[in-house]
Design a protein around this motif. Structure first.
Motif, short mmCIF file in Angstrom:
data_model
loop_
_atom_site.label_atom_id
_atom_site.label_comp_id
_atom_site.label_asym_id
_atom_site.label_seq_id
_atom_site.Cartn_x
_atom_site.Cartn_y
_atom_site.Cartn_z
N LEU A 23 0.82 -1.22 0.00
CA LEU A 23 0.00 0.00 0.00
C LEU A 23 0.85 1.26 0.00
O LEU A 23 0.32 2.37 0.02
CB LEU A 23 -0.94 0.00 1.22
CG LEU A 23 -1.83 -1.24 1.41
CD1 LEU A 23 -2.64 -1.12 2.69
CD2 LEU A 23 -2.75 -1.43 0.22
N LYS A 24 2.17 1.07 0.01
CA LYS A 24 3.11 2.20 -0.01
C LYS A 24 2.93 3.15 1.17
O LYS A 24 3.13 4.36 1.06
CB LYS A 24 3.01 3.00 -1.33
CG LYS A 24 3.11 2.14 -2.59
CD LYS A 24 4.53 1.71 -2.87
CE LYS A 24 4.63 0.72 -4.03
NZ LYS A 24 5.08 -0.62 -3.68
N LEU A 25 2.50 2.63 2.29
CA LEU A 25 2.43 3.46 3.50
C LEU A 25 3.81 3.45 4.13
O LEU A 25 4.60 2.53 3.91
CB LEU A 25 1.39 2.90 4.47
CG LEU A 25 -0.04 2.76 3.94
CD1 LEU A 25 -0.98 2.20 5.01
CD2 LEU A 25 -0.57 4.10 3.46
N THR A 26 4.10 4.48 4.92
CA THR A 26 5.41 4.47 5.58
C THR A 26 5.26 4.47 7.09
O THR A 26 4.43 5.17 7.65
CB THR A 26 6.28 5.69 5.18
OG1 THR A 26 5.41 6.80 5.02
CG2 THR A 26 7.07 5.46 3.92
N SER A 27 6.11 3.67 7.71
CA SER A 27 6.07 3.57 9.15
C SER A 27 6.68 4.83 9.77
O SER A 27 7.75 5.28 9.36
CB SER A 27 6.86 2.35 9.61
OG SER A 27 7.03 2.41 11.01
N PRO A 28 6.01 5.39 10.76
CA PRO A 28 6.53 6.61 11.39
C PRO A 28 7.56 6.31 12.48
O PRO A 28 8.16 7.22 13.02
CB PRO A 28 5.27 7.21 12.02
CG PRO A 28 4.41 6.03 12.33
CD PRO A 28 4.72 4.98 11.31
N VAL A 29 7.75 5.05 12.81
CA VAL A 29 8.70 4.71 13.88
C VAL A 29 9.73 3.71 13.36
O VAL A 29 9.50 3.03 12.35
CB VAL A 29 8.00 4.15 15.15
CG1 VAL A 29 6.99 5.13 15.69
CG2 VAL A 29 7.33 2.82 14.88
N THR A 30 10.88 3.62 14.03
CA THR A 30 11.94 2.71 13.57
C THR A 30 11.47 1.26 13.65
O THR A 30 10.62 0.91 14.47
CB THR A 30 13.21 2.86 14.43
OG1 THR A 30 12.83 2.83 15.80
CG2 THR A 30 13.96 4.12 14.11
#
Ligand code: FAD
Ligand code: MLT
Ligand code: ZN
Length: 475
Positions: A279-286
């Motif tokens: 879905l091409k979402l990006t994680s905001p945390v490591t």
């Protein structure tokens, strides 16, 4: 027409004739669908895992029309499949053979909303998200929320006793639904549409229809208690290094956030990989082995933020969580929620999905994922775990390039036996539908299943309502 599908034999119901179609055309002109192309999407479930071959869909607008349809079908011995938004995940919403699809899509009127009591009365085909939007304008919200909100109907929600993302805070539909109007198999309408918080006059019949998955009656209207829209909402998205830490974080946040905690969801790193890849979402945390999403809902933003910050400080300092981000504005809140809500969608891009929805003692929740992963090895593409941790509800999902019955045999009944060993439930919130009906005994004693079959026989003696679903056949 084949008489056997998915290992199930067609029961001796009548077949829809030209005369039947003409009758329906007469009572609901223009709302009788017989075109094969138009019927296609209503014959297949959301997961595209089961297909029926109905030749007829009816779209009533009123309870009287539903009554008339069922009275006729009962008389003619025609099988009927009630359908809402068709987002169900256990194959209950689509026909197995040629059952008539009775859709609530045009039953989407709001009857009343009382701003003092917060009680909403509406037709069964209202879309959950539309109801929520309507209520938000008046300072209220629906007591349930799920990823399928844009399509699912309130009638479908009640029929499946849907849980979702707000159950931790507002409880199950068994508490918030105050009344129902239901049309029984023989066409008689049962008006239990009370709008009272308290009513102890005899058996609470509506409870029988909540979670009955279209097998006991067609829900035509719902009366439901809606909470005030919270003035302040905060979200924290955090990374945890182990499942033990996910649990400890839950205990800590329950203790420190108390009444403002409104959701505690978790997902593992595999889920994150899938939403990022598909879905091409990006994680905001490591990158972390586990993620938790904590929502607070309250009435005083200063007070709520202070509480949340104290909790976060404690969680970080004690090493419970290693990274995290917080959101208070609507846009970021939505973005963070989508990481969790859209796992279901991401999984469908990964391949064929074997979906399990399990209740377990919370301490055991993730062991099932670990054990399943070890058991399946490379024969599965992905084995992931996520869910409503605050409710003890795990969503275990396995994907493969395509459907493969060897893989299915490796998963079932293993997952059900494992669940039964720890006194869990093989369906926490999705229901039993078509896919799980032969496994109901893992979570219910045979006396209970037998009593369910007796209720079914009493309310629907000819068995025309959603046959082949929920209950194992009596034989
Ligand atoms: P349908 O899928 O159309 O029908 C479901 C069942 O109810 C069928 O057996 C059908 O015959 C019966 N039915 C429908 N309407 C009526 C009626 N008026 N009268 C009698 N019987 C009826 N579920 C959860 O519990 N929690 C979640 O968090 C959740 N998230 C989801 C996220 C996604 C992306 C998807 C696709 C599904 C999710 N679900 C979830 C499952 C599903 O959305 C729910 O079960 C929902 O309540 C089904 O509503 P529907 O209107 O789509 O019903
Ligand atoms: C969820 O919690 O995301 C839903 O129940 C859907 C699913 O299990 O995939
Ligand atoms: Zn869920």
């Amino acid at each position: 027409l084949t008489s056997e599908r998915y290992g199930v034999r067609r029961l001796p119901f009548s077949r829809v004739s030209d005369g039947d179609v003409a009758f329906f055309e007469q009572i609901m002109p223009g709302r009788v669908i017989t075109n094969a192309e138009e019927l296609k999407p209503f014959n297949v479930d959301w997961l595209k895992s089961v297909r029926g071959c109905s030749k007829l869909m009816l779209k009533p607008q009123t309870t009287a029309e539903v009554s008339e349809v069922l009275r006729y079908c009962y008389e003619r011995n025609l099988a009927v499949n009630p359908q809402g938004g068709n987002t169900g995940l256990v194959g209950g919403s689509v026909p197995v053979f040629d059952e008539i699809i009775l859709s609530t899509v045009l039953m989407n009127r709001i009857t009343s909303f009382d701003k003092v009591s917060g009680i909403l009365v509406c037709q069964a085909g209202c879309v959950l998200e539309k109801l929520n939007e309507y209520l938000e304008e008046q300072g209220f919200i629906m007591p349930l929320d799920l990823g399928a909100k844009g399509s699912c109907h309130i009638g479908g929600n009640v029929a499946t006793n849907a849980g979702g993302l707000r159950l931790l805070r507002y409880g199950s539909l068994r508490g918030t639904v105050l009344g129902l109007e239901v049309v029984l198999a023989d066409g008689s309408a049962l008006d239990c549409l009370a709008s009272l918080r308290k009513d102890n006059t005899g058996y609470d019949l509506k409870q029988l229809f909540i979670g009955s998955e279209g097998t006991l009656g067609v829900i035509t209207a719902v009366s439901i208690l809606c909470p005030q829209k919270p003035k302040s909402v905060n979200l924290a998205f955090l990374g945890c290094q182990s499942f033990a830490k996910v649990l400890e974080t839950f205990a800590t946040c329950r203790a420190m956030l108390g009444e403002i905690l409104s959701a505690y969801e978790f997902m593992d790193e595999k889920c994150m990989e899938l939403v990022e890849r598909h879905l091409k979402l990006t994680s905001p945390v490591t990158d972390s082995p586990f993620y938790v999403l904590i929502e607070t809902s309250g009435s005083n933003s200063t007070h709520d933020e202070e509480k949340l910050n104290n909790f976060l400080e404690q969680a970080m300092n004690s090493g419970l969580v290693t990274d995290g981000t917080v959101a208070t504005d609507e846009k970021k809140i939505k973005m963070l929620w989508s990481l969790r809500e859209r796992i279901t969608e991401a999984l469908t891009h990964d391949g064929y999905v074997y979906k399990y929805d399990i209740s377990l003692p919370v301490g055991k929740l993730y062991d099932l994922v670990t054990d399943t992963r070890a058991r399946l090895g490379p024969s599965a593409k992905s084995v992931v775990g996520y869910g409503h941790l605050g409710d003890g509800n795990l969503h275990l999902n396995v994907t493969a390039e395509s459907y493969n019955h060897f893989l299915l045999d490796a998963i079932e009944p293993f997952v059900y036996e494992w669940t039964a060993r720890y006194n869990g439930s093989i369906s926490a919130e999705h229901g039993v539908g078509f896919k799980k009906k032969q496994f109901i005994q893992y979570s219910k004693p045979k006396e209970a299943v037998h009593l369910m079959q007796r209720f079914k026989a009493m309310l629907d003696p000819k068995g025309i309502l959603n046959p082949y679903k929920m209950l194992p056949s009596s034989s």
